[in-house]
Design a protein around this motif. Structure first.
Motif, PDB file in Angstrom:
ATOM      1  N   UNK A  39       5.036  57.408  40.562  1.00 61.88           N
ATOM      2  CA  UNK A  39       3.752  57.334  41.275  1.00 61.88           C
ATOM      3  C   UNK A  39       3.555  55.953  41.884  1.00 61.88           C
ATOM      4  N   UNK A  40       3.820  54.906  41.115  1.00 61.59           N
ATOM      5  CA  UNK A  40       3.646  53.544  41.607  1.00 61.59           C
ATOM      6  C   UNK A  40       4.609  53.218  42.744  1.00 61.59           C
ATOM      7  N   UNK A  48       0.441  58.680  49.521  1.00 59.63           N
ATOM      8  CA  UNK A  48      -0.589  59.189  48.640  1.00 59.63           C
ATOM      9  C   UNK A  48      -0.063  60.511  48.077  1.00 59.63           C
ATOM     10  N   UNK A  49      -0.183  60.690  46.781  1.00 62.56           N
ATOM     11  CA  UNK A  49       0.305  61.906  46.143  1.00 62.56           C
ATOM     12  C   UNK A  49      -0.742  62.992  46.304  1.00 62.56           C
ATOM     13  N   UNK A  50      -0.331  64.104  46.876  1.00 61.66           N
ATOM     14  CA  UNK A  50      -1.226  65.234  47.075  1.00 61.66           C
ATOM     15  C   UNK A  50      -1.120  66.257  45.956  1.00 61.66           C
ATOM     16  N   UNK A  82       8.184  67.568  40.603  1.00 63.70           N
ATOM     17  CA  UNK A  82       8.182  67.408  42.059  1.00 63.70           C
ATOM     18  C   UNK A  82       6.845  66.818  42.492  1.00 63.70           C
ATOM     19  N   UNK A  83       6.916  65.907  43.445  1.00 68.48           N
ATOM     20  CA  UNK A  83       5.719  65.300  44.007  1.00 68.48           C
ATOM     21  C   UNK A  83       5.619  65.670  45.481  1.00 68.48           C
ATOM     22  N   UNK A  84       4.438  66.082  45.884  1.00 64.51           N
ATOM     23  CA  UNK A  84       4.148  66.256  47.306  1.00 64.51           C
ATOM     24  C   UNK A  84       3.344  65.043  47.703  1.00 64.51           C
TER      25      UNK A  84
END
Length: 88
Positions: A39-40, A48-50, A82-84
């Motif tokens: 995240x960092x 920006x993480x959605x 998983x990150x969007x």
């Protein structure tokens, strides 16, 4: 490590050091990362993480005949994250 159908952690979640793992007669170098590390890194790169998804495949979760340690572990914790993210 799986022991008596329990997942036993032998390394701290906070330990992000590299380690080797045997794969097909060879060794690969891996490291575990905290979710905050990902995240960092995204935030510092202007994202920006959605959404964040922690999931295992349906076949693994519904498996009744596969008693391998990998399948047992996958039923207890996510195999992948998983990150969007969107660039600001």
């Amino acid at each position: 490590m799986i022991e008596n159908d329990q997942l036993i952690f032998n390394k701290s979640y906070f330990d992000e050091s590299y380690f080797t793992m045997p794969v097909d007669g060879s060794k690969i170098i891996l490291c575990n990362r905290k979710i905050s590390t990902y995240i960092n890194a995204l935030a510092k790169a202007g994202f920006v993480v959605e959404e964040m998804i922690e999931q295992n495949d349906k076949q693994t979760m519904e498996s009744v005949n596969d008693n391998s340690d990998k399948t047992k572990k996958a039923k207890m914790i996510p195999i992948s994250v998983c990150f969007k993210a969107r660039k600001l």
